[in-house]
Design a protein around this motif. Structure first.
Motif, short mmCIF file in Angstrom:
data_model
loop_
_atom_site.label_atom_id
_atom_site.label_comp_id
_atom_site.label_asym_id
_atom_site.label_seq_id
_atom_site.Cartn_x
_atom_site.Cartn_y
_atom_site.Cartn_z
N PHE A 30 -9.78 1.20 -7.86
CA PHE A 30 -9.13 -0.03 -7.49
C PHE A 30 -9.92 -1.24 -7.93
CE2 PHE A 30 -7.76 3.15 -4.43
CZ PHE A 30 -6.39 3.08 -4.62
N SER A 31 -9.17 -2.24 -8.37
CA SER A 31 -9.81 -3.45 -8.88
C SER A 31 -10.54 -4.22 -7.79
CB SER A 31 -8.75 -4.35 -9.53
OG SER A 31 -7.75 -4.71 -8.59
N ASP A 32 -10.20 -3.98 -6.51
CA ASP A 32 -10.87 -4.74 -5.46
C ASP A 32 -12.13 -4.05 -4.97
OD1 ASP A 32 -8.70 -3.75 -2.66
OD2 ASP A 32 -9.93 -2.59 -4.04
N GLY A 33 -12.51 -2.94 -5.63
CA GLY A 33 -13.79 -2.32 -5.30
C GLY A 33 -13.68 -1.20 -4.30
N GLY A 34 -12.51 -0.94 -3.72
CA GLY A 34 -12.36 0.13 -2.75
C GLY A 34 -11.85 1.40 -3.40
N GLY A 35 -12.25 2.54 -2.84
CA GLY A 35 -11.74 3.80 -3.34
C GLY A 35 -10.42 4.14 -2.70
N ALA A 36 -9.80 5.24 -3.17
CA ALA A 36 -8.51 5.66 -2.64
C ALA A 36 -8.60 5.95 -1.15
CB ALA A 36 -8.03 6.90 -3.41
N ALA A 37 -9.73 6.52 -0.71
CA ALA A 37 -9.88 6.84 0.71
C ALA A 37 -9.79 5.59 1.58
CB ALA A 37 -11.20 7.56 0.96
N ASP A 38 -10.34 4.48 1.09
CA ASP A 38 -10.28 3.23 1.85
C ASP A 38 -8.84 2.76 2.01
OD1 ASP A 38 -13.04 3.11 2.10
OD2 ASP A 38 -13.27 2.06 0.19
N LYS A 39 -8.02 2.92 0.98
CA LYS A 39 -6.63 2.51 1.04
C LYS A 39 -5.81 3.46 1.91
CE LYS A 39 -7.56 -0.90 -1.59
NZ LYS A 39 -7.68 -2.24 -1.00
N ILE A 40 -6.14 4.75 1.85
CA ILE A 40 -5.42 5.73 2.66
C ILE A 40 -5.61 5.44 4.14
CG2 ILE A 40 -5.39 8.18 3.33
CD1 ILE A 40 -5.92 8.84 0.38
N ARG A 41 -6.80 4.96 4.51
CA ARG A 41 -7.07 4.64 5.92
C ARG A 41 -6.12 3.57 6.45
NH1 ARG A 41 -12.46 5.08 3.95
NH2 ARG A 41 -13.47 6.97 4.75
N LEU A 42 -5.60 2.73 5.56
CA LEU A 42 -4.70 1.65 5.98
C LEU A 42 -3.28 2.14 6.23
CD1 LEU A 42 -5.74 -1.13 3.41
CD2 LEU A 42 -6.50 -0.90 5.79
N ILE A 43 -2.92 3.28 5.64
CA ILE A 43 -1.53 3.74 5.67
C ILE A 43 -1.26 4.53 6.94
CG2 ILE A 43 0.24 5.02 4.42
CD1 ILE A 43 -1.43 4.67 1.88
N PRO A 44 -0.28 4.12 7.76
CA PRO A 44 0.06 4.88 8.96
C PRO A 44 0.47 6.31 8.62
CG PRO A 44 1.07 2.70 9.00
CD PRO A 44 0.50 2.89 7.63
N GLN A 45 0.30 7.21 9.56
CA GLN A 45 0.52 8.64 9.31
C GLN A 45 1.93 8.94 8.83
OE1 GLN A 45 -0.51 11.19 12.57
NE2 GLN A 45 -0.10 13.05 11.46
N ASP A 46 2.95 8.30 9.43
CA ASP A 46 4.32 8.63 9.03
C ASP A 46 4.59 8.22 7.59
OD1 ASP A 46 4.04 5.97 9.77
OD2 ASP A 46 6.08 5.80 10.58
N PHE A 47 4.06 7.07 7.17
CA PHE A 47 4.26 6.64 5.79
C PHE A 47 3.44 7.51 4.83
CE2 PHE A 47 5.32 2.52 7.90
CZ PHE A 47 6.63 2.43 7.44
N PHE A 48 2.23 7.88 5.23
CA PHE A 48 1.41 8.74 4.38
C PHE A 48 2.08 10.11 4.21
CE2 PHE A 48 -2.16 11.71 3.66
CZ PHE A 48 -2.68 11.15 2.50
N ALA A 49 2.67 10.62 5.29
CA ALA A 49 3.38 11.89 5.20
C ALA A 49 4.57 11.79 4.25
CB ALA A 49 3.85 12.33 6.58
N GLU A 50 5.29 10.66 4.32
CA GLU A 50 6.43 10.46 3.43
C GLU A 50 5.98 10.39 1.97
OE1 GLU A 50 10.09 7.25 2.75
OE2 GLU A 50 8.91 7.23 4.62
N LEU A 51 4.86 9.72 1.73
CA LEU A 51 4.32 9.64 0.37
C LEU A 51 3.96 11.03 -0.15
CD1 LEU A 51 3.25 8.03 -2.06
CD2 LEU A 51 1.09 7.76 -0.82
#
Length: 222
Positions: A30-51
């Motif tokens: 990510f261009s803002d310096g965060g890894g995928a794990a940092d972004k995944i932490r932001l995503i609520p469980q129901d949306f992450f499950a849908e993804l």
């Protein structure tokens, strides 16, 4: 696309790959310096499950692509600050992990153990979702991967059109000529769905339509 990876990873290779994708710096994710794990932490469980479900369905050839734009809009509406670029990269990372795990026939426990071996860890809700979808549908992905490896072009998803009339321009006060706006929805080889729009004059649209009729005639002979 992934021909440079060995057919079967050693445990060291697999852990290195996952750590790089999930916990790397912006050089990889990510261009803002965060890894995928940092972004995944932001995503609520129901949306992450849908993804994850959309990714699984795409890898199984059940849907043509992953609608990250629509999903991102709903996540933002729920109050989560994430942009479509970051969500698309999370989707690409998860798609790579699932498909690579499938090619290496990883069990659910092997996959979950590997994801927990990084310098940081995924949130518990993400691990639970990954465990569930992999245990339920991981084998199906492995079966479909051989066919998927041959796919190098995108897929058509949908087409919309509308008729308009140009009333004026910077150089002409009154034009009043009709035109057609066409929007093609396509999924690229990685599964990301995007819209491509363009305008045509009526003669161009008639030629466009004629070519479609010619294609339909040819298909009827197959």
């Amino acid at each position: 696309m992934y021909a440079w990876w060995p057919r079967r990873f050693s445990e060291k290779d697999w852990i290195y790959c996952c750590n790089t994708l999930l916990f790397a710096s912006d050089r990889y994710c990510f261009s803002d310096g965060g890894g995928a794990a940092d972004k995944i932490r932001l995503i609520p469980q129901d949306f992450f499950a849908e993804l994850c479900e959309q990714i699984i369905q795409h890898l199984n050839h059940e849907i043509p692509g992953i609608n990250t734009a629509e999903l991102c809009q709903r996540i933002q509406t729920s109050g989560v600050d994430i942009n479509i670029g970051d969500l698309a990269k999370v989707a690409s990372t998860l798609s790579f992990l699932f498909s690579t795990a499938a090619r290496n026939n990883l069990s659910t426990e092997e996959l979950v153990t590997t994801l927990g071996s990084g310098v940081s860890t995924l949130p518990k809700h993400a691990v639970q979702v990954i465990r569930h979808v992999w245990s339920e549908q991981g084998k199906a992905i492995a079966v479909s991967e051989d066919a998927r490896n041959t796919a190098t072009v995108g897929q058509f998803v949908d087409m919309k059109w509308k008729l308009g009339v140009a009333m004026s321009s910077d150089t002409c006060r009154s034009l009043k000529y009709p035109y057609v706006t066409v929007t093609l929805t396509v999924a690229d080889p990685s599964g990301q769905i995007t819209d491509k729009s363009f305008e045509m004059t009526i003669p161009q649209f008639k030629n466009f339509f004629r070519q479609f009729k010619e294609m339909a005639s040819v298909l009827e002979t197959v």
